[in-house]
Design an enzyme around this catalytic site. Structure first.
Site, mmCIF file in Angstrom:
data_model
loop_
_atom_site.group_PDB
_atom_site.id
_atom_site.type_symbol
_atom_site.label_atom_id
_atom_site.label_comp_id
_atom_site.label_asym_id
_atom_site.label_seq_id
_atom_site.Cartn_x
_atom_site.Cartn_y
_atom_site.Cartn_z
ATOM 1 N N CYS A 1 0.855 -1.184 0.000
ATOM 2 C CA CYS A 1 0.000 0.000 0.000
ATOM 3 C C CYS A 1 0.889 1.230 0.000
ATOM 4 C CB CYS A 1 -0.855 0.028 1.254
ATOM 5 S SG CYS A 1 -1.856 -1.446 1.471
ATOM 6 N N ASN B 1 0.904 -0.164 6.076
ATOM 7 C CA ASN B 1 1.351 -0.930 4.914
ATOM 8 C C ASN B 1 2.056 -2.162 5.460
ATOM 9 O OD1 ASN B 1 2.292 -1.898 2.475
ATOM 10 N ND2 ASN B 1 4.124 -0.617 2.500
ATOM 11 N N LYS C 1 -0.444 -5.892 -19.910
ATOM 12 C CA LYS C 1 -0.187 -6.499 -18.599
ATOM 13 C C LYS C 1 -1.218 -7.590 -18.299
ATOM 14 C CE LYS C 1 1.755 -7.287 -14.734
ATOM 15 N NZ LYS C 1 2.982 -8.130 -14.779
ATOM 16 N N GLU D 1 10.484 -20.185 -18.273
ATOM 17 C CA GLU D 1 10.237 -18.805 -17.855
ATOM 18 C C GLU D 1 11.404 -17.922 -18.252
ATOM 19 O OE1 GLU D 1 7.966 -17.022 -17.093
ATOM 20 O OE2 GLU D 1 8.860 -15.276 -16.138
ATOM 21 N N LYS E 1 10.967 -14.553 -20.566
ATOM 22 C CA LYS E 1 11.414 -13.225 -20.121
ATOM 23 C C LYS E 1 12.258 -12.555 -21.188
ATOM 24 C CE LYS E 1 9.315 -12.056 -17.488
ATOM 25 N NZ LYS E 1 8.325 -13.076 -17.450
ATOM 26 N N HIS F 1 17.722 -34.346 -30.404
ATOM 27 C CA HIS F 1 16.679 -34.951 -31.265
ATOM 28 C C HIS F 1 16.174 -33.949 -32.300
ATOM 29 C CE1 HIS F 1 16.690 -38.521 -28.798
ATOM 30 N NE2 HIS F 1 16.668 -37.740 -27.728
HETATM 31 C C1 AGP Z 1 4.560 -12.626 -18.381
HETATM 32 O O1 AGP Z 1 5.740 -11.849 -18.271
HETATM 33 C C2 AGP Z 1 3.572 -12.041 -19.333
HETATM 34 N N1 AGP Z 1 3.222 -10.717 -18.970
HETATM 35 C C3 AGP Z 1 2.370 -12.954 -19.555
HETATM 36 O O2 AGP Z 1 2.853 -14.209 -19.984
HETATM 37 C C4 AGP Z 1 1.487 -13.209 -18.320
HETATM 38 O O3 AGP Z 1 2.181 -14.002 -17.405
HETATM 39 C C5 AGP Z 1 0.233 -13.947 -18.772
HETATM 40 O O4 AGP Z 1 -0.489 -13.088 -19.646
HETATM 41 C C6 AGP Z 1 -0.670 -14.376 -17.614
HETATM 42 O O5 AGP Z 1 -1.107 -13.239 -16.923
HETATM 43 P P1 AGP Z 1 -1.825 -13.453 -15.495
HETATM 44 O O6 AGP Z 1 -0.800 -14.073 -14.582
HETATM 45 O O7 AGP Z 1 -2.246 -12.088 -15.064
HETATM 46 O O8 AGP Z 1 -2.985 -14.384 -15.690
#
Ligand code: AGP
Length: 606
Positions: free
Chosen positions: A2, A99, A601, A479, A483, A502
């Site tokens: 917060c 917070n 996002k 992951e 990234k 393979h």
């Molecule tokens: C990850 O860096 C991306 N922004 C994207 O893969 C994200 O993780 C995915 O869209 C899932 O989002 P969420 O966790 O809000 O469901």
């Protein structure tokens, strides 16, 4: 997390508080409120509402001349998004904002017989009550007594009735900075963002020190009452940089927030080194009789879920299926009423994941969401929710959400192992004691940032990159590859180290970067063999392992040694390296890592 702010000085406080809260909204924005000494009398007035700071501004009195007040913008952790749960909270003579997370607030409700006396569902109101119950006229003594009973993280700003002009503050773990200027008075806030236009010199409020702020100055004392001189520092940030806490981008800031995010997420769910979901309203009956698990998510959340899958299956012998949400929706579900469905999502609004949850809900009422945003759609439509407490994640590239999702999956796995008799309490305690150490080990890995930044320079001009590993390291490499590709636009691919030969190994040419992760001792030698295979074909190999050093030059070109910890937990260290590597590669290419092209996002379209 917060946003908190306080001001007492020589001008009206209200606009300072509201403007400061506006700058702190990146820390949380589901409700907001202020408290102030009405007409500078001893009476404390409160204005608060669910919604954003602009909604709060609309209910404030423009003629408010009070020169002392506190303000809060909330990221809900305990209690839904409601007016009653918005801060500030008032109990007796005490009004405060907070917070952090008070882990033992249930015990305190019992101890202080607060049942039926609280107006909200928050841990914060309990903290106000504890201070009030210890108050007999001296604010500092009341705070000292209360703080000795609170467990967890907190940054409090506190007003006491009949103490006009005075703001009290104390913190543990949660951030708080303060300053005093002769022209304006005294300021306190979660970070410098909130008052940088008034001063670029400030000090960090030391933990477990009680601060008394008036317009004339700031008194700082330790728990024994000894005066302590604030350690002022200055910055040359502008406002927008300050909003990122001094970091150039939200992504690198959020990478550095992972120790706190993990502490805040794991702390309230670990009691006596055993998993405890009582405060989340998740009963053991959810796990009793579970025959198999399906984990459903997208993107990074899916990769976090896959790490959880690997651990739960390997450590507790429970069959786990990982499902890409957008695929799951069109396959014939193999879910039964004995299937536990775990749905992972940072935003809680990803439409593919939400629709998959709705489909799964037709076959089982054992749906458990691991979600970061309180009150989000996926949270509301699941039977149960285990919220992660990472705070708002602003950067499009998910970092701290991944780590806390993995931690949540690990705790769920431990609970399943115990309930289904797949693990003894002693085994689980040993594992969780390792898990509790992770935040401090991540702090160690974060100190490698400059070295990793240097290694990123090698990546900037590459077209392709490969991430390889086995077991948990393979799930982690997925992951790592995501990234890099999503913020640097380099084509990156994760591959099971044993699978390269393979077909894909044909893509390895002279200088192709291969990031190899070899922390799983049971397959270590196999991964080293796979590395030699790509090295023999000209690859540039960056190896991440627990080895103190690698002297054999035929193994790798660069080696990063991570602090030694059990194989099951190394992913928390390795991911920091991969996140930093991706971040500096992106920055090195002149890309804004917070807002890479084509992405959003939260993906609310199918
Ligand atoms: C990850 O860096 C991306 N922004 C994207 O893969 C994200 O993780 C995915 O869209 C899932 O989002 P969420 O966790 O809000 O469901």
């Amino acid at each position: 997390m917060c946003g908190i702010i306080g001001f007492t000085g020589y001008k009206p406080a209200q606009d300072i508080l509201l403007d400061g809260l506006q700058r702190l909204e990146y820390r949380g924005y589901d409700s907001a409120g202020i408290a102030f000494f009405k007409d500078n009398s001893g009476h404390v007035s409160v204005r608060k509402t669910a919604g954003k700071v602009n909604d709060l501004r609309a209910i404030c009195d423009e003629e408010n001349t009070s020169s002392t007040g506190i303000g809060h913008t909330r990221w809900a952790t305990h209690g839904g998004v409601t007016n009653a749960n918005a801060h500030p909270h008032k109990f007796g003579e005490v009004t405060l904002i907070h917070n952090g997370i008070i882990e033992n607030y249930h015990e305190l409700i019992e101890k202080y017989d607060l049942k039926g006396k609280l107006k909200s569902d928050t841990d914060t109101e309990v903290a106000a009550a504890v201070i009030s119950c210890n108050y007999s006229g001296d604010p500092v003594s009341a705070i000292r007594a209360a703080v000795s009973e609170l467990k967890g993280s907190f940054a409090f700003c506190i007003l006491f009735k009949n103490h006009p002009g005075e703001i009290y503050a104390v913190r543990n773990v949660s951030p708080m900075v303060a300053t005093h200027t002769d022209d304006h008075g005294s300021f306190i806030a979660s970070d410098l963002t909130a008052f940088i236009e008034y001063s670029n010199s400030y000090f960090v409020v030391p933990e477990y020190h009680i601060m008394t702020m008036t317009d004339g100055g700031i008194k700082l004392e330790d728990m024994e009452g000894n005066d302590v001189a604030p350690q002022y520092m200055t910055v040359d940030w502008d406002v927008s940089t300050a909003q990122k806490g001094g970091y150039p981008h939200f992504m690198i800031k959020e990478i550095h927030e992972q120790p706190q995010a993990l502490s805040d997420t794991m702390g309230p769910r670990i009691k006596d080194l055993l998993p405890d979901f009582e405060e989340d309203g998740i009963p053991d009956s959810l796990f009793e009789g579970v025959k198999d698990i399906t984990v459903i998510a997208c993107g990074t959340a899916m990769y976090a879920g896959n790490v959880g899958r690997t651990l739960i299956q390997n450590k507790f012998g429970i069959p786990v299926t990982i499902a890409i949400a957008s695929e799951f929706r069109y396959e014939r579900p193999t879910i039964s009423s004995d299937t536990l469905v775990i749905v992972c999502s940072q935003s809680g609004e990803t439409i593919d994941t939400l629709e998959a949850l709705r489909l799964a809900g037709k076959y089982t009422d054992r749906t458990l969401a691991v979600v970061n945003v309180k009150g989000s759609s996926i949270a509301r439509e699941s039977n149960y929710v285990l919220y992660t407490h990472a705070g708002p994640e602003i950067a499009v590239a998910s970092t701290k959400a991944y780590s806390v999702q993995v931690a949540a999956m690990y705790l769920i796995g431990c609970k399943l192992g115990l309930v289904l008799g797949r693990a003894t309490e002693a085994e689980v305690r040993e594992f969780i004691s390792g898990l509790k150490n992770i935040p401090s080990l991540i702090e160690e890995v974060l100190k490698m940032e400059e070295r990793i930044k240097g290694l990123a320079n090698r990546m900037v001009n590459t077209k392709d990159a490969f991430y390889i590993g086995r077991g948990l390291d393979y799930t982690l490499s997925m992951e790592g590859a995501l990234k890099l590709k999503e913020i640097s636009y380099i084509h990156s691919e994760a591959y099971a180290a044993g699978e390269l030969k393979h077909g894909t190994i044909s893509l390895i040419t002279d200088g192709t970067p291969v990031i190899a992760i070899a922390t799983q001792q049971n397959v270590y030698s196999k991964v080293i063999s796979n590395i030699r295979e790509v090295k023999a074909r000209g690859a540039y190999v960056l190896l991440i392992s627990k080895d103190k050093e690698i002297t054999d030059e035929t193994v790798c070109d660069e080696h990063i040694s991570i602090p030694d910890i059990s194989d099951e937990l190394t992913i928390f260290e390795s991911i920091i390296i991969l996140q930093i590597l991706a971040y500096y590669t992106s920055v090195g290419k002149g890309i804004d890592p917070d807002q890479p092209r084509n992405l959003a996002k939260s993906v609310t379209v199918e």
